[in-house]
Design a protein around this motif. Sequence first.
Motif, PDB file in Angstrom:
ATOM      1  N   LYS A  27       0.820  -1.218   0.000  1.00 36.72           N
ATOM      2  CA  LYS A  27       0.000   0.000   0.000  1.00 36.72           C
ATOM      3  C   LYS A  27       0.858   1.275   0.000  1.00 36.72           C
ATOM      4  CE  LYS A  27      -3.744  -2.540   0.470  1.00 36.72           C
ATOM      5  NZ  LYS A  27      -4.641  -2.787  -0.674  1.00 36.72           N
ATOM      6  N   THR A  28       1.999   1.204  -0.685  1.00 40.93           N
ATOM      7  CA  THR A  28       2.883   2.366  -0.741  1.00 40.93           C
ATOM      8  C   THR A  28       3.053   2.917  -2.151  1.00 40.93           C
ATOM      9  OG1 THR A  28       4.797   0.897  -0.924  1.00 40.93           O
ATOM     10  CG2 THR A  28       4.198   1.657   1.291  1.00 40.93           C
ATOM     11  N   GLU A 224       8.760  11.046   0.989  1.00 40.14           N
ATOM     12  CA  GLU A 224       8.557   9.612   1.165  1.00 40.14           C
ATOM     13  C   GLU A 224       7.061   9.329   1.239  1.00 40.14           C
ATOM     14  OE1 GLU A 224       9.396   5.997   4.366  1.00 40.14           O
ATOM     15  OE2 GLU A 224      10.174   8.023   4.742  1.00 40.14           O
ATOM     16  N   THR A 225       6.590   8.403   0.416  1.00 38.41           N
ATOM     17  CA  THR A 225       5.182   8.004   0.464  1.00 38.41           C
ATOM     18  C   THR A 225       4.995   7.015   1.594  1.00 38.41           C
ATOM     19  OG1 THR A 225       4.942   8.301  -1.930  1.00 38.41           O
ATOM     20  CG2 THR A 225       3.276   6.970  -0.815  1.00 38.41           C
ATOM     21  N   LEU A 226       4.215   7.384   2.577  1.00 35.90           N
ATOM     22  CA  LEU A 226       3.993   6.520   3.726  1.00 35.90           C
ATOM     23  C   LEU A 226       2.892   5.498   3.474  1.00 35.90           C
ATOM     24  CD1 LEU A 226       4.200   9.204   6.571  1.00 35.90           C
ATOM     25  CD2 LEU A 226       6.015   7.735   5.684  1.00 35.90           C
ATOM     26  N   LYS A 227       1.825   5.944   2.823  1.00 35.36           N
ATOM     27  CA  LYS A 227       0.702   5.035   2.633  1.00 35.36           C
ATOM     28  C   LYS A 227      -0.224   5.566   1.546  1.00 35.36           C
ATOM     29  CE  LYS A 227      -3.113   2.787   5.146  1.00 35.36           C
ATOM     30  NZ  LYS A 227      -3.840   2.710   6.439  1.00 35.36           N
TER      31      LYS A 227
END
Length: 256
Positions: A27-28, A224-227
């Motif tokens: 899911k990132t 940064e893509t966390l979720k």
Amino acid sequence: MATPLRILVPVKRVIDYAVKPRLNFAKTAVETAGVKMSMNPFDELSIEESLRLREKHGQSIVSDILAVSLGPAKSADTLRTAMAMGADRSLLIEEDSEIEPLVVAKALGKVVEKENRNLVIVGKQSIDDDAGQTGQMLAGILGWPQAIQASKVEMLDGGWVQVVKEVDGGTETVKAKLPMVVTTDLRLNEPRYASLPNIMKAKKKPMEKKKLSDFGLSAIKRLETLKLAEPEPRQGGAKVDSVDGLVSRLKELGAI
């Protein structure tokens, strides 16, 4: 008389617009393995507009249309499509890591300087991240005027370019002098399909390949893509028999 144009058209390889995106297991990110890829639709508009400028003003005015793409080796397919549509040659800047808009803009700025371009026509956004930043950042880096979300581009005498822009509730007409950056919107044109003969010819057109490091750049990530999460499923609607019934239902829902 129109000023000679040396056009740069950035193009990006993205998930095909007709494919419904799926999230990866973590899911990132959006899953891209085994998914149909194609040219970003806004970049197709940019290629088409470059070709229309050539058709209107002639080969002597628009002598060279250079398509450039930053991405993995498979982005070469996207560049071949651009050349099949009519671009003269292409440049692939290979980088397997995800590249943020600022790095893309910096790389494009170096290409503009090396190739002595005086007009950049770029899609207003890509349909994968919808950042909508590259064109504006590029104009800032170069110190050039910009006209974003173009729905009409017209070359005037003396090196002037007039652009009709899409804005909230209507349009805005602006004028600037070359060199400049134009970003394209959906109402600008209807991109042509590449014919089979042109697809075959594109295989013989020159494609230069470089690395991002050749421009003194690296794919540094500042975000940064966390979720990622898919939208909540829409609830079904309901029918009412009268206006009074509608008002009562809205009161029950707390809408009024």
